[in-house]
Design an enzyme around this catalytic site. Structure first.
Site, PDB file in Angstrom:
ATOM      1  N   ASN A 130       0.817  -1.217   0.000  1.00  0.00           N
ATOM      2  CA  ASN A 130       0.000   0.000   0.000  1.00  0.00           C
ATOM      3  C   ASN A 130       0.845   1.260   0.000  1.00  0.00           C
ATOM      4  OD1 ASN A 130      -2.449   1.734   0.602  1.00  0.00           O
ATOM      5  ND2 ASN A 130      -1.287   2.059   2.500  1.00  0.00           N
TER       6      ASN A 130
ATOM      7  N   GLN B 267      -8.441   5.365   1.886  1.00  0.00           N
ATOM      8  CA  GLN B 267      -7.734   4.714   0.780  1.00  0.00           C
ATOM      9  C   GLN B 267      -6.811   5.632  -0.003  1.00  0.00           C
ATOM     10  OE1 GLN B 267     -11.094   2.632  -1.104  1.00  0.00           O
ATOM     11  NE2 GLN B 267     -10.664   0.882   0.251  1.00  0.00           N
TER      12      GLN B 267
ATOM     13  N   ASP C 208       1.719   6.990   0.247  1.00  0.00           N
ATOM     14  CA  ASP C 208       0.626   6.119  -0.205  1.00  0.00           C
ATOM     15  C   ASP C 208       0.656   5.916  -1.715  1.00  0.00           C
ATOM     16  OD1 ASP C 208      -1.731   4.739   0.927  1.00  0.00           O
ATOM     17  OD2 ASP C 208      -2.795   5.949  -0.567  1.00  0.00           O
TER      18      ASP C 208
ATOM     19  N   ASP D 112      -0.695  -6.646   3.533  1.00  0.00           N
ATOM     20  CA  ASP D 112      -0.709  -5.659   4.607  1.00  0.00           C
ATOM     21  C   ASP D 112      -1.572  -4.451   4.224  1.00  0.00           C
ATOM     22  OD1 ASP D 112       0.595  -4.508   7.115  1.00  0.00           O
ATOM     23  OD2 ASP D 112       1.182  -2.995   5.640  1.00  0.00           O
TER      24      ASP D 112
ATOM     25  N   HIS E 237      -6.629  -0.118   3.056  1.00  0.00           N
ATOM     26  CA  HIS E 237      -6.213   1.173   2.504  1.00  0.00           C
ATOM     27  C   HIS E 237      -6.035   1.130   0.993  1.00  0.00           C
ATOM     28  CE1 HIS E 237      -5.994   2.506   6.610  1.00  0.00           C
ATOM     29  NE2 HIS E 237      -5.455   1.328   6.889  1.00  0.00           N
TER      30      HIS E 237
ATOM     31  N   GLU F 213      -5.462  -8.016   5.057  1.00  0.00           N
ATOM     32  CA  GLU F 213      -5.618  -7.412   6.379  1.00  0.00           C
ATOM     33  C   GLU F 213      -6.617  -6.262   6.298  1.00  0.00           C
ATOM     34  OE1 GLU F 213      -3.538  -4.799   9.848  1.00  0.00           O
ATOM     35  OE2 GLU F 213      -3.299  -4.394   7.716  1.00  0.00           O
TER      36      GLU F 213
HETATM   37  C1  ARE Z   1       5.791   4.005  12.455  1.00  0.00           C
HETATM   38  C2  ARE Z   1       5.569   4.946  13.643  1.00  0.00           C
HETATM   39  C3  ARE Z   1       4.698   6.120  13.228  1.00  0.00           C
HETATM   40  C4  ARE Z   1       5.304   6.836  12.028  1.00  0.00           C
HETATM   41  C5  ARE Z   1       5.503   5.827  10.907  1.00  0.00           C
HETATM   42  C6  ARE Z   1       6.178   6.440   9.688  1.00  0.00           C
HETATM   43  O1  ARE Z   1       4.975   4.230  14.706  1.00  0.00           O
HETATM   44  O2  ARE Z   1       4.590   7.020  14.312  1.00  0.00           O
HETATM   45  O3  ARE Z   1       4.438   7.856  11.580  1.00  0.00           O
HETATM   46  O4  ARE Z   1       6.334   4.752  11.372  1.00  0.00           O
HETATM   47  O5  ARE Z   1       7.446   6.885  10.021  1.00  0.00           O
HETATM   48  C7  ARE Z   1       3.447  -0.664  11.658  1.00  0.00           C
HETATM   49  C8  ARE Z   1       3.373   0.007  13.024  1.00  0.00           C
HETATM   50  C9  ARE Z   1       3.395   1.512  12.943  1.00  0.00           C
HETATM   51  C10 ARE Z   1       4.563   1.982  12.088  1.00  0.00           C
HETATM   52  C11 ARE Z   1       4.365   1.384  10.716  1.00  0.00           C
HETATM   53  C12 ARE Z   1       5.450   1.779   9.717  1.00  0.00           C
HETATM   54  O6  ARE Z   1       2.196  -0.422  13.678  1.00  0.00           O
HETATM   55  O7  ARE Z   1       3.555   2.033  14.260  1.00  0.00           O
HETATM   56  O8  ARE Z   1       4.563   3.408  12.044  1.00  0.00           O
HETATM   57  O9  ARE Z   1       4.427  -0.072  10.835  1.00  0.00           O
HETATM   58  O10 ARE Z   1       6.705   1.447  10.210  1.00  0.00           O
HETATM   59  C13 ARE Z   1      -4.619   0.594  10.940  1.00  0.00           C
HETATM   60  C14 ARE Z   1      -4.517  -0.051   9.562  1.00  0.00           C
HETATM   61  C15 ARE Z   1      -3.827  -1.391   9.571  1.00  0.00           C
HETATM   62  C16 ARE Z   1      -2.491  -1.320  10.308  1.00  0.00           C
HETATM   63  C17 ARE Z   1      -2.778  -0.787  11.708  1.00  0.00           C
HETATM   64  C18 ARE Z   1      -1.493  -0.650  12.531  1.00  0.00           C
HETATM   65  O11 ARE Z   1      -5.818  -0.159   8.994  1.00  0.00           O
HETATM   66  O12 ARE Z   1      -3.599  -1.785   8.237  1.00  0.00           O
HETATM   67  O13 ARE Z   1      -3.378   0.526  11.608  1.00  0.00           O
HETATM   68  N1  ARE Z   1      -1.813  -2.636  10.343  1.00  0.00           N
HETATM   69  C19 ARE Z   1      -0.720  -2.974   9.386  1.00  0.00           C
HETATM   70  C20 ARE Z   1       0.421  -3.726  10.071  1.00  0.00           C
HETATM   71  C21 ARE Z   1       1.131  -2.776  11.010  1.00  0.00           C
HETATM   72  C22 ARE Z   1       1.856  -1.737  10.191  1.00  0.00           C
HETATM   73  C23 ARE Z   1       1.075  -1.272   9.031  1.00  0.00           C
HETATM   74  C24 ARE Z   1      -0.141  -1.825   8.670  1.00  0.00           C
HETATM   75  C25 ARE Z   1       1.704  -0.326   8.125  1.00  0.00           C
HETATM   76  O14 ARE Z   1      -0.052  -4.887  10.672  1.00  0.00           O
HETATM   77  O15 ARE Z   1       2.001  -3.436  11.891  1.00  0.00           O
HETATM   78  O16 ARE Z   1       2.174  -0.587  11.028  1.00  0.00           O
HETATM   79  O17 ARE Z   1       2.451  -1.113   7.172  1.00  0.00           O
HETATM   80  C26 ARE Z   1      -8.964   0.983  13.966  1.00  0.00           C
HETATM   81  C27 ARE Z   1      -9.124   0.796  12.467  1.00  0.00           C
HETATM   82  C28 ARE Z   1      -7.960   0.027  11.874  1.00  0.00           C
HETATM   83  C29 ARE Z   1      -6.642   0.681  12.272  1.00  0.00           C
HETATM   84  C30 ARE Z   1      -6.568   0.723  13.801  1.00  0.00           C
HETATM   85  C31 ARE Z   1      -5.264   1.337  14.295  1.00  0.00           C
HETATM   86  O18 ARE Z   1      -9.099  -0.277  14.607  1.00  0.00           O
HETATM   87  O19 ARE Z   1     -10.332   0.107  12.204  1.00  0.00           O
HETATM   88  O20 ARE Z   1      -8.057   0.014  10.469  1.00  0.00           O
HETATM   89  O21 ARE Z   1      -5.571  -0.111  11.739  1.00  0.00           O
HETATM   90  O22 ARE Z   1      -7.664   1.489  14.292  1.00  0.00           O
HETATM   91  O23 ARE Z   1      -5.173   2.649  13.870  1.00  0.00           O
HETATM   92 CA    CA Z   2      -3.786   3.614  -0.117  1.00  0.00          CA
END
Ligand code: ARE
Ligand code: CA
Length: 482
Positions: free
Chosen positions: A124, A176, A185, A215, A219, A241
């Site tokens: 994404n 998205q 994005d 992942d 989005h 996911e």
């Molecule tokens: C890190 C730092 C941030 C910084 C960023 C960029 O923590 O502060 O801004 O880097 O520098 C993981 C970590 C993040 C990390 C990111 C990139 O969790 O902390 O950011 O990697 O390194 C939403 C999404 C869902 C996502 C979760 C975490 O919809 O897709 O947030 N999950 C996946 C993975 C994560 C990963 C990412 C995506 C990014 O499993 O591990 O992040 O690749 C409600 C909503 C959900 C939402 C949830 C949390 O429940 O319904 O959709 O999930 O709130 O916000």
């Molecule tokens: Ca997107």
């Protein structure tokens, strides 16, 4: 306390309906649900490639796991936090977990052990580093420039909230087209971007990879994922996911035409049942609770996000109750189960044990690594899952509270007693062929012998036993002594 309507009598019918539910979204043919007879996935999250390879040979294959899910393998930003893996910088297979050669060797070794490989695919977005920098494998990059891969025109700039970030999950466009925590994005609607992403996934397929965990699928519009999937060189397992969020417009069901979808309600509901409700309510767990159709649902007690952020789930910290919840998941024929394997942590951002250059060290179980997939109860219940594959639920029994029992018709039986007291001297009807069975909750069956208690089922399908508080007994035809 929430009360749920009991629908035991409809259980078999409900499950059957779920298995036969038609896929309604038109898309390229989906390889939903892992194929083959061994379907349980072990998520060796953050393990390096040599450690995954040796685990496939020594534990996952022998214990009957069908798949291993591994962390993102592409080049990523530098740092010691685990989440650097979710900030791609290029699609070179070179990361803190190992080189391309080590990755290839891991896939080959796992295949030789009968274990397929699912890769966590981050498609994404790219990095979230405003200052840019140099990636793990030496590629230089800017927030919106990844030389040789993407330039500024390949990204969305949603122009909202002052920083292009997602603020309102109630707005589909924003979810998205804006940035998830500042992560650049990708324009997944563009053919160039789709082709570049498919080229990366095809490279992994050429290395023998068997499936992808997509992942941040929420989005990306489901149609974008379908288009990328349409460019893949062969059919493959896909699990997306899409975290269910109450009231949110982007729904998990939009994605089922592409493949499986993670059912996040499962782990939350299961934790609530174990912590504050009644196990008796589980008699229609799954579709009966509004979860996705069984044949497209990917389930787990916890994953790396829910054990950290979202909360409300059971994790390795819950010890015995966590093992029982996993035992229930593996015994209950709903969805495709994934067993989480974690490293222990106190700081949410802390990476796994690593050397001075942030390179992930080889895994040593029970020393910095929790290795839940090796816990005897969990590992032995994988064998139960395999032996009972395809069998329905029958003989459901509960005491109205925390003691339940059910058969997997003709193949296995489990009783879980999560009361604070032991239940002694009770008899259980299993419907299983008479014989001596290994109780795989307390013993390991190996080559005709059982390291724990043996349960004797009589000619009428009954056995008598004591079940301690917060404990269980499970038997199946794959662990029958005579
Ligand atoms: C890190 C730092 C941030 C910084 C960023 C960029 O923590 O502060 O801004 O880097 O520098 C993981 C970590 C993040 C990390 C990111 C990139 O969790 O902390 O950011 O990697 O390194 C939403 C999404 C869902 C996502 C979760 C975490 O919809 O897709 O947030 N999950 C996946 C993975 C994560 C990963 C990412 C995506 C990014 O499993 O591990 O992040 O690749 C409600 C909503 C959900 C939402 C949830 C949390 O429940 O319904 O959709 O999930 O709130 O916000
Ligand atoms: Ca997107």
């Amino acid at each position: 306390m929430l009360r749920r309507r009991r629908r035991s009598a409809l259980l078999a019918v409900g499950l059957l309906a779920g298995l036969l539910a038609p896929v309604t979204v038109a898309a390229p043919p989906a390889t939903a649900t892992p194929s083959g007879s061994k379907k349980v996935i072990a998520n060796l999250w953050e393990w390096n490639w040599p450690s995954v390879a040796s685990e496939c040979t020594t534990v996952l294959g022998p214990k009957g796991y069908g798949y291993v899910q591994v962390s993102p393998p592409q080049e990523h930003v530098r740092g010691n936090q685990w989440w650097v893996a979710y900030q791609p910088v290029s699609y070179r297979i070179e990361s803190r977990k190992g080189t391309r050669a080590q990755f290839q060797s891991m896939v080959n070794t796992c295949h030789a052990a009968g274990v397929k490989v699912i890769v966590d695919a981050v498609i994404n977005h790219m990095s979230g580093q405003d200052a840019g920098g140099t990636g793990w494998a030496g590629s230089s990059y800017q927030h919106y420039t990844y030389p040789g891969n993407y330039q500024s025109q390949d990204f969305h700039y949603c122009g909202r909230n002052g920083n292009n970030d997602i603020a309102n999950y109630g707005d589909r466009y924003e979810v998205q087209n804006c940035e998830l925590v500042n992560l650049a994005d990708l324009k997944t609607e563009s053919d160039y971007v789709r082709t570049r992403l498919a080229t990366y996934l095809n490279d992994l397929l050429s290395l023998g990879v068997d499936g992808f965990r997509m992942d941040a699928s929420k989005h990306m519009p489901a149609a974008d994922i379908a288009a990328i999937k349409g460019k893949l060189s062969r059919s493959t397992y896909i699990v997306q996911e899409v975290i269910y969020g109450a009231g949110e417009p982007v729904l998990p069901t939009e994605y089922t035409g592409n493949g499986d979808v993670h059912e996040f309600r499962y782990g939350k509901d299961l934790a609530r049942v174990f912590r504050s409700e009644r196990l008796a309510y589980l008699s229609n767990f799954g579709e009966g609770w509004g979860h996705l159709p069984s044949n497209v649902s990917s389930v787990f007690v916890d994953n790396h996000d829910t054990q950290r952020d979202v909360g409300g789930v059971l994790t390795y910290r819950d010890r015995g109750i966590y093992a029982l919840a996993n035992a229930f998941m593996l015994a209950w024929p709903y969805g495709s189960p994934t067993v989480m394997s974690s490293y222990t942590y106190t700081n949410r951002d802390a990476g796994p044990p690593s050397d001075g250059n942030n390179k992930t060290l080889n895994t040593t179980c029970y020393s910095g690594w929790e290795c839940e997939h090796r816990w005897p109860v969990i590992a032995n219940m994988v064998g139960f899952r395999n032996a009972t594959e395809g069998a329905g639920v029958s003989n459901w029994w509960d005491n109205g509270y925390q003691h339940i029992a059910f058969s997997r018709t003709g193949k296995g039986f489990i009783t879980i007693n999560d009361e604070d007291f032991a239940v002694n001297g009770r008899s259980y009807y299993t419907g299983l062929p008479a014989g001596r069975y290994c109780d795989v909750i307390h013993g390991t069956y190996d080559n005709g012998s059982c390291s724990g208690p043996v349960i004797t089922v009589d000619a009428n399908g009954w056995f008598a036993a004591n079940v301690p508080a917060h404990d269980a007994i499970a038997i199946h035809v794959g662990a029958r002594l005579s």
